[in-house]
Motif scaffolding. Structure first.
Motif, PDB file in Angstrom:
ATOM      1  N   UNK A 265       0.753  -1.229  -0.092  1.00  0.00           N
ATOM      2  CA  UNK A 265      -0.081   0.261  -0.128  1.00  0.00           C
ATOM      3  C   UNK A 265       0.837   1.241   0.159  1.00  0.00           C
ATOM      4  N   UNK A 266       1.915   1.346   0.826  1.00  0.00           N
ATOM      5  CA  UNK A 266       2.829   2.260   0.916  1.00  0.00           C
ATOM      6  C   UNK A 266       3.188   2.709  -0.543  1.00  0.00           C
ATOM      7  N   UNK A 267       4.019   1.747  -1.314  1.00  0.00           N
ATOM      8  CA  UNK A 267       4.511   1.689  -2.614  1.00  0.00           C
ATOM      9  C   UNK A 267       3.574   2.357  -3.550  1.00  0.00           C
ATOM     10  N   UNK A 268       2.348   1.694  -3.542  1.00  0.00           N
ATOM     11  CA  UNK A 268       1.212   2.398  -4.627  1.00  0.00           C
ATOM     12  C   UNK A 268       0.804   3.682  -4.248  1.00  0.00           C
ATOM     13  N   UNK A 269       0.787   4.051  -2.866  1.00  0.00           N
ATOM     14  CA  UNK A 269       0.322   5.336  -2.621  1.00  0.00           C
ATOM     15  C   UNK A 269       1.445   6.290  -2.874  1.00  0.00           C
ATOM     16  N   UNK A 270       2.752   5.885  -2.778  1.00  0.00           N
ATOM     17  CA  UNK A 270       3.720   6.776  -3.109  1.00  0.00           C
ATOM     18  C   UNK A 270       3.696   7.213  -4.626  1.00  0.00           C
ATOM     19  N   UNK A 271       3.164   6.279  -5.386  1.00  0.00           N
ATOM     20  CA  UNK A 271       3.333   6.423  -6.853  1.00  0.00           C
ATOM     21  C   UNK A 271       1.842   7.302  -7.163  1.00  0.00           C
ATOM     22  N   UNK A 272       0.841   7.264  -6.280  1.00  0.00           N
ATOM     23  CA  UNK A 272      -0.234   8.009  -6.710  1.00  0.00           C
ATOM     24  C   UNK A 272      -0.443   9.539  -6.003  1.00  0.00           C
ATOM     25  N   UNK A 273       0.103   9.666  -4.878  1.00  0.00           N
ATOM     26  CA  UNK A 273      -0.179  10.947  -4.319  1.00  0.00           C
ATOM     27  C   UNK A 273       0.999  11.737  -3.933  1.00  0.00           C
ATOM     28  N   UNK A 274       2.163  11.373  -4.254  1.00  0.00           N
ATOM     29  CA  UNK A 274       3.462  12.116  -4.059  1.00  0.00           C
ATOM     30  C   UNK A 274       3.396  13.577  -4.580  1.00  0.00           C
ATOM     31  N   UNK A 275       3.875  14.674  -3.892  1.00  0.00           N
ATOM     32  CA  UNK A 275       3.620  15.929  -4.334  1.00  0.00           C
ATOM     33  C   UNK A 275       2.213  16.591  -4.383  1.00  0.00           C
ATOM     34  N   UNK A 276       1.381  15.965  -4.151  1.00  0.00           N
ATOM     35  CA  UNK A 276      -0.216  16.637  -4.318  1.00  0.00           C
ATOM     36  C   UNK A 276      -0.322  17.381  -3.189  1.00  0.00           C
TER      37      UNK A 276
END
Length: 276
Positions: free
Chosen positions: A10-21
């Protein structure tokens, strides 16, 4: 409950989805989910204007870092995150929504409402509960054979119960304790302080290897777990014992048995994991 491999996925997929938002608005529909601060309005107001800069993990906890804060999130039994467009219908059991300035929303859904969120000023998250009393990460330099040996020799509990204690090593739950014990050929009811040096060394290796392999496979989807992109894990196809009561052992073909250890259902092979 998601264990280390699932939460790491979950951490890895979230990182790809919401970083810098950048967060524009926060909506909380189940206030009891927010444990810190005491007032939900403070939680919402603090996060408005914050930018997501990192997605971390500590044991089974996600840590969503913004410019100034650390949001510690525990998924418990059924919690899951997903990224949606603002105009997409909100699914039932969605309890927290983080609306971003780009028109997307990070939504937290939890059928059982067991998940928790704690918001801390960045840098304070490890000094207080729920993270302050956790043991070492299994992939870290702090988790060693010597450390594991010391912890196991100091307890009078069964090895199954001891490994579920997050103060000994974090991230292990029912699935991966059963799997590691099988692979190490240790009966789950053995007293933790009775393990020999060779058994402890074998157990240490299997804890690390089992978790590593599970992370590579995206975790185990036993019931409802999916990652933040809606994908299931695949490690359940590799399981030796968990959830396989009555089936043949993949090593010796003996029917697997299920018992209760420390209040937890436990599957093992009576031939491969003899109780000495």
């Amino acid at each position: 409950m998601p264990e280390l491999p699932e939460v790491e996925t979950v951490r890895r997929t979230l990182e790809a989805l919401v970083l810098n938002k950048k967060i524009k608005k926060v909506s909380v529909f189940w206030p009891k989910m927010v444990k810190m601060p005491d007032e939900v309005e403070q939680f919402k107001d603090a996060l408005v204007g914050q930018t997501v800069v990192e997605i971390g993990r500590r044991g089974k906890f996600l840590v969503i870092y913004t410019s100034e804060y650390a949001l510690v999130s525990h998924l418990r039994m059924e919690g899951r995150y997903g990224l949606f467009q603002h105009d997409q219908p909100v699914e039932p059991h969605t309890h927290v929504i983080f609306e971003f300035t780009d028109g997307t929303e990070l939504r937290y859904k939890d059928v059982r409402k067991f998940g928790t969120m704690h918001l801390f000023a960045k840098g304070e998250e490890f000094s207080v509960l729920p993270l302050s009393q956790l043991g070492p990460e299994p992939f870290s330099n702090e988790f060693t054979i010597e450390q594991l040996t010391k912890k196991l020799k100091s307890t009078k509990r069964s090895i199954k119960t001891a490994l579920l204690d997050q103060k000994i090593v974090v991230g292990l739950g029912n699935i991966y304790v059963d799997e590691a014990l099988f692979r190490a050929r240790i009966h789950p009811e053995r007293m933790a302080d009775s393990l020999t040096k060779k058994e402890t060394e074998r157990l240490y290796k299997e804890i690390v290897d089992t978790l590593s392999e599970a992370v590579e496979k995206g975790g185990s989807t036993i019931r409802s777990y999916v990652n933040s992109q809606g994908q299931i894990g695949m490690f359940q196809l590799e399981l030796f014992v968990y959830g396989r009561k009555g089936e043949e052992c993949k090593v010796c073909a003996t029917p697997l048995e299920k018992i209760v250890v420390g209040g937890r259902g436990t599957v093992f092979c009576p031939k491969c994991q003899k109780r000495k």
